[in-house]
Every structure is written in structure tokens, then in C-alpha cells.
Design a protein around this motif. Sequence first.
Motif, PDB file in Angstrom:
ATOM      1  N   THR A  88     -17.448-114.727 -26.906  1.00  0.00           N
ATOM      2  CA  THR A  88     -16.894-113.581 -26.491  1.00  0.00           C
ATOM      3  C   THR A  88     -15.490-113.383 -26.106  1.00  0.00           C
ATOM      4  N   LEU A  89     -15.000-112.486 -26.572  1.00  0.00           N
ATOM      5  CA  LEU A  89     -13.496-112.205 -26.498  1.00  0.00           C
ATOM      6  C   LEU A  89     -13.055-111.867 -25.147  1.00  0.00           C
ATOM      7  N   ASP A  90     -12.091-112.679 -24.758  1.00  0.00           N
ATOM      8  CA  ASP A  90     -11.553-112.316 -23.089  1.00  0.00           C
ATOM      9  C   ASP A  90     -10.582-111.343 -23.201  1.00  0.00           C
ATOM     10  N   LEU A  91     -10.641-110.053 -22.732  1.00  0.00           N
ATOM     11  CA  LEU A  91      -9.838-109.130 -22.769  1.00  0.00           C
ATOM     12  C   LEU A  91      -8.667-109.230 -21.654  1.00  0.00           C
ATOM     13  N   GLU A  92      -8.878-109.780 -20.666  1.00  0.00           N
ATOM     14  CA  GLU A  92      -7.959-110.056 -19.430  1.00  0.00           C
ATOM     15  C   GLU A  92      -6.704-110.579 -20.045  1.00  0.00           C
ATOM     16  N   PRO A  93      -6.455-111.565 -20.687  1.00  0.00           N
ATOM     17  CA  PRO A  93      -5.199-112.096 -21.041  1.00  0.00           C
ATOM     18  C   PRO A  93      -4.310-111.030 -22.046  1.00  0.00           C
ATOM     19  N   LYS A 110      -4.752-107.692 -21.876  1.00  0.00           N
ATOM     20  CA  LYS A 110      -4.437-106.580 -21.077  1.00  0.00           C
ATOM     21  C   LYS A 110      -3.059-107.169 -20.278  1.00  0.00           C
ATOM     22  N   GLU A 111      -2.917-108.325 -19.913  1.00  0.00           N
ATOM     23  CA  GLU A 111      -2.075-108.835 -18.951  1.00  0.00           C
ATOM     24  C   GLU A 111      -0.672-109.106 -20.097  1.00  0.00           C
ATOM     25  N   ARG A 136      -0.250-106.993 -22.875  1.00  0.00           N
ATOM     26  CA  ARG A 136       0.087-105.567 -22.744  1.00  0.00           C
ATOM     27  C   ARG A 136       1.005-105.050 -21.867  1.00  0.00           C
ATOM     28  N   ASP A 137       0.480-105.180 -20.710  1.00  0.00           N
ATOM     29  CA  ASP A 137       0.984-104.703 -19.203  1.00  0.00           C
ATOM     30  C   ASP A 137       2.266-105.200 -19.174  1.00  0.00           C
ATOM     31  N   LYS A 138       2.751-106.593 -19.598  1.00  0.00           N
ATOM     32  CA  LYS A 138       4.067-107.050 -19.183  1.00  0.00           C
ATOM     33  C   LYS A 138       4.970-106.544 -20.349  1.00  0.00           C
ATOM     34  N   ALA A 139       4.309-106.304 -21.595  1.00  0.00           N
ATOM     35  CA  ALA A 139       5.175-105.787 -22.793  1.00  0.00           C
ATOM     36  C   ALA A 139       5.704-104.484 -22.568  1.00  0.00           C
ATOM     37  N   HIS A 164       3.462 -99.334 -33.529  1.00  0.00           N
ATOM     38  CA  HIS A 164       2.093 -98.773 -32.968  1.00  0.00           C
ATOM     39  C   HIS A 164       1.275 -99.524 -32.247  1.00  0.00           C
ATOM     40  N   ALA A 165       1.813-101.295 -32.465  1.00  0.00           N
ATOM     41  CA  ALA A 165       0.990-102.052 -31.541  1.00  0.00           C
ATOM     42  C   ALA A 165       0.654-101.847 -30.147  1.00  0.00           C
ATOM     43  N   PRO A 166       1.350-101.009 -29.377  1.00  0.00           N
ATOM     44  CA  PRO A 166       1.075-100.874 -27.979  1.00  0.00           C
ATOM     45  C   PRO A 166      -0.040 -99.944 -27.814  1.00  0.00           C
ATOM     46  N   GLU A 167       0.063 -98.796 -28.644  1.00  0.00           N
ATOM     47  CA  GLU A 167      -0.885 -97.865 -28.504  1.00  0.00           C
ATOM     48  C   GLU A 167      -2.330 -98.475 -29.352  1.00  0.00           C
TER      49      GLU A 167
END
Length: 84
Positions: free
Chosen positions: A3-8, A10-11, A13-16, A67-70
Motif C-alpha cells: 500500500t502506498l503511504d501518502l503521508e510522506p 503530502k509532507e 508537497r507541503d514543504k515544497a 506542473h508537478a505541484p498540481e
Amino acid sequence: MSTLDLEPIKERRDKAHTEWGPWKAKGDSWDGYSVVIDDNGPGVSIIAEQIGQGEDGGRGDATFIAHAPEDIAALISEVERLRA
């Protein structure tokens, strides 16, 4: 398949995330492309590919990076929707 862990993801993404934006690919005076994060003045550019590299002078790489962020946000949303 694990299962892909989305939390890292998302973290990262948020830091970038920057207060500037949106990111965009922009042709430069050296006939290449950059990813421009802040276009309200001198700007901050990340050079995606050196002069003369690739058939498109780096435009494809710069566009992909810009386009990576969106794109990543949309993919995370879709995975979460499918899991729900």
C-alpha cells in the motif's frame, strides 16, 4: 503489491509549497527553458535542462516540473477518493 503511504508524499508537497506561484515553464534568453517559481521581478528559476539538451531545449522537462505541484495534488486526491 504494498500500500502506498501518502503521508510522506503530502509532507514533501507541503514543504515544497511556496508563497509564490503558480510555477511555470518559461523560455529563457539562452534558448532553453527554466521552471519559474516567482515571476514578479527577478524571480527564482530552477534550470530544468542545460542549453542544447534534448530536442525541445528542455521545454518538456521544465513543463513536467512546473506542473508537478498540481499534478501531485490531483493524484493524491484521486488515490484518497478511490480508497474511500
